[in-house]
Write a protein that holds these residues in place. Structure first.
Motif, short mmCIF file in Angstrom:
data_model
loop_
_atom_site.label_atom_id
_atom_site.label_comp_id
_atom_site.label_asym_id
_atom_site.label_seq_id
_atom_site.Cartn_x
_atom_site.Cartn_y
_atom_site.Cartn_z
N MET A 296 11.22 -39.20 33.49
CA MET A 296 10.50 -38.26 34.35
C MET A 296 9.46 -37.49 33.52
SD MET A 296 12.11 -35.02 36.43
CE MET A 296 12.67 -34.22 34.91
N ILE A 297 9.87 -36.98 32.37
CA ILE A 297 8.95 -36.23 31.52
C ILE A 297 7.88 -37.17 30.95
CG2 ILE A 297 8.73 -34.73 29.51
CD1 ILE A 297 10.24 -33.54 31.97
N HIS A 298 8.27 -38.38 30.59
CA HIS A 298 7.31 -39.40 30.14
C HIS A 298 6.20 -39.57 31.16
CE1 HIS A 298 5.96 -43.61 30.51
NE2 HIS A 298 6.06 -43.71 29.20
N ASN A 299 6.57 -39.68 32.43
CA ASN A 299 5.56 -39.88 33.48
C ASN A 299 4.72 -38.63 33.71
OD1 ASN A 299 6.77 -42.37 33.71
ND2 ASN A 299 6.73 -42.38 35.93
N GLY A 300 5.31 -37.46 33.53
CA GLY A 300 4.53 -36.23 33.62
C GLY A 300 3.46 -36.19 32.54
N ILE A 301 3.83 -36.55 31.31
CA ILE A 301 2.86 -36.62 30.22
C ILE A 301 1.77 -37.63 30.56
CG2 ILE A 301 2.55 -37.29 27.80
CD1 ILE A 301 5.42 -36.22 27.32
N ASP B 101 0.93 -40.80 43.83
CA ASP B 101 1.88 -40.41 42.79
C ASP B 101 3.25 -40.93 43.17
OD1 ASP B 101 3.75 -37.77 43.54
OD2 ASP B 101 1.95 -37.94 44.76
N SER B 102 4.04 -41.27 42.15
CA SER B 102 5.37 -41.84 42.38
C SER B 102 6.43 -40.79 42.67
CB SER B 102 5.80 -42.65 41.15
OG SER B 102 5.92 -41.80 40.03
N GLY B 103 6.09 -39.52 42.44
CA GLY B 103 7.06 -38.45 42.64
C GLY B 103 7.53 -37.83 41.34
N GLU B 104 7.45 -38.57 40.24
CA GLU B 104 8.01 -38.05 39.00
C GLU B 104 7.17 -36.91 38.41
OE1 GLU B 104 10.79 -40.53 36.68
OE2 GLU B 104 9.24 -42.05 37.02
N GLY B 105 5.87 -36.90 38.69
CA GLY B 105 5.06 -35.76 38.28
C GLY B 105 5.50 -34.49 38.98
N ARG B 106 5.82 -34.60 40.26
CA ARG B 106 6.32 -33.44 41.01
C ARG B 106 7.63 -32.94 40.43
NH1 ARG B 106 4.60 -34.19 47.17
NH2 ARG B 106 2.91 -35.69 46.92
N THR C 216 8.69 -33.32 37.41
CA THR C 216 8.44 -32.72 36.10
C THR C 216 7.98 -31.28 36.24
OG1 THR C 216 7.84 -34.86 35.15
CG2 THR C 216 7.08 -32.91 33.98
N VAL C 217 7.06 -31.04 37.18
CA VAL C 217 6.56 -29.68 37.40
C VAL C 217 7.69 -28.78 37.90
CG1 VAL C 217 4.99 -28.29 38.80
CG2 VAL C 217 4.19 -30.43 37.78
N ALA C 218 8.53 -29.30 38.79
CA ALA C 218 9.66 -28.51 39.30
C ALA C 218 10.62 -28.15 38.16
CB ALA C 218 10.40 -29.30 40.38
N GLU C 219 10.84 -29.08 37.23
CA GLU C 219 11.71 -28.79 36.09
C GLU C 219 11.09 -27.73 35.19
OE1 GLU C 219 14.86 -29.82 34.75
OE2 GLU C 219 15.02 -30.18 36.90
N ALA C 220 9.79 -27.83 34.97
CA ALA C 220 9.10 -26.84 34.14
C ALA C 220 9.28 -25.44 34.73
CB ALA C 220 7.62 -27.20 34.01
N ILE C 221 9.13 -25.34 36.04
CA ILE C 221 9.30 -24.04 36.70
C ILE C 221 10.74 -23.56 36.58
CG2 ILE C 221 9.25 -22.88 38.95
CD1 ILE C 221 6.89 -24.78 39.66
N ALA C 222 11.70 -24.48 36.80
CA ALA C 222 13.11 -24.10 36.74
C ALA C 222 13.51 -23.64 35.35
CB ALA C 222 13.97 -25.29 37.17
N ALA D 111 -2.87 -31.84 36.62
CA ALA D 111 -3.07 -33.27 36.86
C ALA D 111 -2.44 -33.69 38.18
CB ALA D 111 -2.48 -34.08 35.71
N LEU D 112 -1.25 -33.15 38.47
CA LEU D 112 -0.60 -33.43 39.76
C LEU D 112 -1.44 -32.89 40.91
CD1 LEU D 112 1.77 -34.29 41.57
CD2 LEU D 112 2.82 -32.08 41.05
N LEU D 113 -1.93 -31.67 40.77
CA LEU D 113 -2.74 -31.06 41.83
C LEU D 113 -4.02 -31.86 42.08
CD1 LEU D 113 -2.32 -27.25 41.01
CD2 LEU D 113 -1.13 -28.59 42.75
#
Length: 301
Positions: free
Chosen positions: A174-179, A244-249, A251-257, A268-270
């Protein structure tokens, strides 16, 4: 080693071929008869049902799931687990949400079935180049499956590894795909600026080729960008719509959490979300506001 492959779409079929070339026995199942016929044509075997697939494998069995994340994975696991015995292993190589992985691992553990999550990167190039494998699960189970991972990876001693307990593999992917989102966005923006500097007449493919060798921004993504620019430098016929496959979303949710700032990945997601708005109400309202406070002209559609 022998392996059951569930899901013979493009990536699953390519992984099966790589395993077959490495001397493994692969028995595949897919609802599509053509997909089953294809694996047979490459030297594998095919089963017409999950029950038949399990019956063709010797215990302890290893079954690799390469099906779409979410409901399809859940349905497959619910159908598969009653057919398995203690000591069997299920490997989920799809892009599952790690929360789902933790739940599924607990479900499998009730039957003493090992659940291994394998974040898999490599796309359509994995057959030739090997796959990057981020693996979560019980250490002993991963060690038993070592021959499979060594064959799928770029080499036996690199490009794969157990990164933690159940859920860790899919979390790392998930983080790999966010990067990946951030890297892709940076390349896209940079080449767009170059294209708009019309007076220099930049050859974007030439620049990409120059950067591929010796530059600090060289990467496999840049290699693929250079290929794309060689084929279609003006991007003719391609709509400015980025899925988007969903993994960027996630990743962002994890960053916030976790209270971790991740502005590049988030932006990039936006930008991907923005690309899908063909009739942006927000942009229309911005133009109207500029007209209201400053009398700025509004472009009419």
């Amino acid at each position: 080693m022998e392996l059951g492959m569930i899901g013979l779409g493009r990536m699953g079929a390519n992984m099966a071929q790589r395993l077959l070339r490495g001397g493994h026995r692969v028995v595949g199942f897919d609802p599509d008869a053509d997909a089953r016929a294809a694996i047979v044509s490459h030297g594998g075997e095919a089963a017409a049902s999950l029950q038949e697939l399990v019956g063709l494998l010797a215990a302890p069995r290893a079954l690799w799931l390469m099906v779409p994340a979410g409901e399809i994975t859940d349905r497959t696991i619910q159908s598969l687990l009653p057919l398995l015995d203690a000591g069997d292993a299920v490997i989920d190589g799809g892009n599952s949400n790690y929360h789902d992985t933790l739940r599924r691992a607990q479900q499998a553990a009730q039957q003493r079935v090992d659940y291994v999550d394998c974040g898999t990167s490599g796309g359509v190039w994995g057959l030739a180049e090997g796959y990057s494998l981020m693996i979560g699960g019980d250490a002993a189970a991963v060690e038993r499956l070592r021959p499979v991972f060594e064959t799928l990876a770029p080499a036996a001693d690199r490009g794969w590894g157990r990164v933690g307990p159940s859920g860790a593999g899919h979390y790392a992917k998930m983080i790999h795909n966010g990067i990946e989102y951030g890297l892709m966005q940076a390349y896209a923006e940079g080449f767009s600026i170059l294209r708009h500097k019309a007076e220099f007449g930049f050859d974007l493919h030439q620049l990409a080729e120059i950067w591929r060798h010796g530059s600090v921004v060289r990467s496999w993504l840049l290699d693929l960008t250079a290929d794309a620019l060689a084929k279609n430098p003006s991007m003719d016929g391609i709509a400015p719509h980025v899925a988007d496959s969903g993994e960027g979303r996630w990743t962002v949710a994890e960053a916030i959490a976790l209270d971790v700032p991740a502005p590049v990945i988030t932006q990039a997601l936006l930008e991907r979300l923005r690309s899908r708005d063909d009739d942006s109400y927000a942009d229309k309202l911005l133009a109207a506001m500029r007209n209201e406070f400053g009398g700025h002209a509004v472009k009419r559609s």
